[in-house]
Design a protein around this motif. Structure first.
Motif, PDB file in Angstrom:
ATOM      1  N   CYS A 189      -3.682   2.198   2.422  1.00 13.08           N
ATOM      2  CA  CYS A 189      -4.524   2.898   3.397  1.00 13.08           C
ATOM      3  C   CYS A 189      -5.951   2.968   2.877  1.00 13.08           C
ATOM      4  CB  CYS A 189      -4.017   4.320   3.641  1.00 13.08           C
ATOM      5  SG  CYS A 189      -2.391   4.413   4.418  1.00 13.08           S
TER       6      CYS A 189
ATOM      7  N   ASP B  29      -6.925   7.049   4.941  1.00 13.72           N
ATOM      8  CA  ASP B  29      -5.765   7.363   5.786  1.00 13.72           C
ATOM      9  C   ASP B  29      -5.533   6.380   6.924  1.00 13.72           C
ATOM     10  OD1 ASP B  29      -5.146   9.625   4.254  1.00 13.72           O
ATOM     11  OD2 ASP B  29      -6.519  10.872   5.423  1.00 13.72           O
ATOM     12  N   GLN B  30      -6.324   5.306   6.996  1.00 12.61           N
ATOM     13  CA  GLN B  30      -6.092   4.268   7.997  1.00 12.61           C
ATOM     14  C   GLN B  30      -5.268   3.145   7.368  1.00 12.61           C
ATOM     15  OE1 GLN B  30      -7.012   4.448  11.328  1.00 12.61           O
ATOM     16  NE2 GLN B  30      -7.482   6.549  10.681  1.00 12.61           N
ATOM     17  N   PRO B  31      -4.090   2.814   7.922  1.00 15.40           N
ATOM     18  CA  PRO B  31      -3.233   1.802   7.298  1.00 15.40           C
ATOM     19  C   PRO B  31      -3.849   0.405   7.338  1.00 15.40           C
ATOM     20  CG  PRO B  31      -2.360   2.449   9.444  1.00 15.40           C
ATOM     21  CD  PRO B  31      -3.497   3.383   9.149  1.00 15.40           C
ATOM     22  N   VAL B  32      -3.604  -0.350   6.278  1.00 18.23           N
ATOM     23  CA  VAL B  32      -4.036  -1.744   6.174  1.00 18.23           C
ATOM     24  C   VAL B  32      -2.772  -2.595   6.081  1.00 18.23           C
ATOM     25  CG1 VAL B  32      -5.398  -3.419   4.872  1.00 18.23           C
ATOM     26  CG2 VAL B  32      -6.090  -1.006   4.906  1.00 18.23           C
TER      27      VAL B  32
ATOM     28  N   HIS C  90     -11.998  -2.523   7.003  1.00 13.20           N
ATOM     29  CA  HIS C  90     -11.941  -1.067   6.854  1.00 13.20           C
ATOM     30  C   HIS C  90     -13.090  -0.537   5.992  1.00 13.20           C
ATOM     31  CE1 HIS C  90      -7.960  -0.430   8.736  1.00 13.20           C
ATOM     32  NE2 HIS C  90      -7.718  -1.650   8.307  1.00 13.20           N
TER      33      HIS C  90
END
Length: 234
Positions: free
Chosen positions: A146, A149-152, A208
């Motif tokens: 992440c 907190d944004q998934p990769v 991201h």
């Protein structure tokens, strides 16, 4: 123990039968398709553990199948083809394939490659359960990455590569070291494989906002670069 399920997408009947025979002897459950345009929906429905994918297929070329699979799945993909030119290898890897095998091949080598890519996708965590550098978080147990907190979404090979680099920030890894630690075997001099995986990893992290984490050391290899501390205002 549940058998790992491998999908073979190969239109040459003798090769498909040979792969099925060796994979089943090694303990895998094997399904086979002869057309590329059948593979995407099959994977969506059945979620295999690995895919052996020929490059030249009727209905849809293997490169297009790989591209579509990567839209919704991180299943390990091993591309098989008679086209051995470097540009073809790089294209398959840059589309998200985890490995590349050229015909003619040893069936035992294919089995070894399948086992290696499955080991990478099922690795148990090493020391510590997570790695965190700045906004980038890699969960060894969850196998999730992440950024803030944004998934990769990473392939098993990309995850293994990032884990190696993050485990020793600023340490320079040669291409050979990364091949052995990430792929688990020697590529007989074909070190551009790592370059392709690094390119994909940089692109996904860059999306991201992590643009300069993986640095190149000319003529040597790669390292994970710690972010520069903010400079005080004069």
């Amino acid at each position: 123990m549940t058998q790992a399920r491998v999908l073979v997408v190969e239109d040459e009947v003798k090769i498909a039968q040979l792969l099925r025979e060796y994979l089943e002897k090694a303990g895998f459950a094997v399904d086979a398709l002869a057309r590329g345009d059948q593979a995407v929906e099959w994977v969506r429905r059945h979620n295999p553990d690995a895919v052996l994918l020929d490059l030249m297929l009727p209905g849809m070329e293997g490169t297009d199948v790989c591209r579509e699979l990567r839209q919704f799945s991180q299943v390990p993909i091993l591309m098989i083809t008679a086209r051995s030119e470097e540009i073809d290898r790089l294209l398959g890897l840059e589309l998200g394939a985890d490995d590349y095998i050229c015909k003619p091949f040893s069936p035992r080598e294919v089995v070894a490659r399948v086992k290696a890519v499955l080991r990478r996708s099922q690795l148990k965590p090493a020391e510590g359960s997570a790695l965190k550098i700045g906004p980038l978080h890699l969960g060894r147990e969850t196998r999730r990455v992440c950024v803030a907190d944004q998934p990769v979404d990473l392939t098993p090979t990309e995850f293994a590569l990032l884990q190696v680099l993050m485990s020793r920030p600023e340490r320079v890894f040669t291409r050979d070291e990364l091949l052995m630690q990430v792929q688990g075997y020697d590529y007989a001099g074909y070190d551009r494989t790592i370059d392709s995986h690094v390119k994909n990893l940089r692109k996904k992290l860059g999306y991201h906002g992590i643009d300069d984490a993986i640095g190149s050391v000319y003529g040597v290899g790669y390292r994970f670069q710690l972010p520069e501390p903010p400079q005080p205002h004069p």
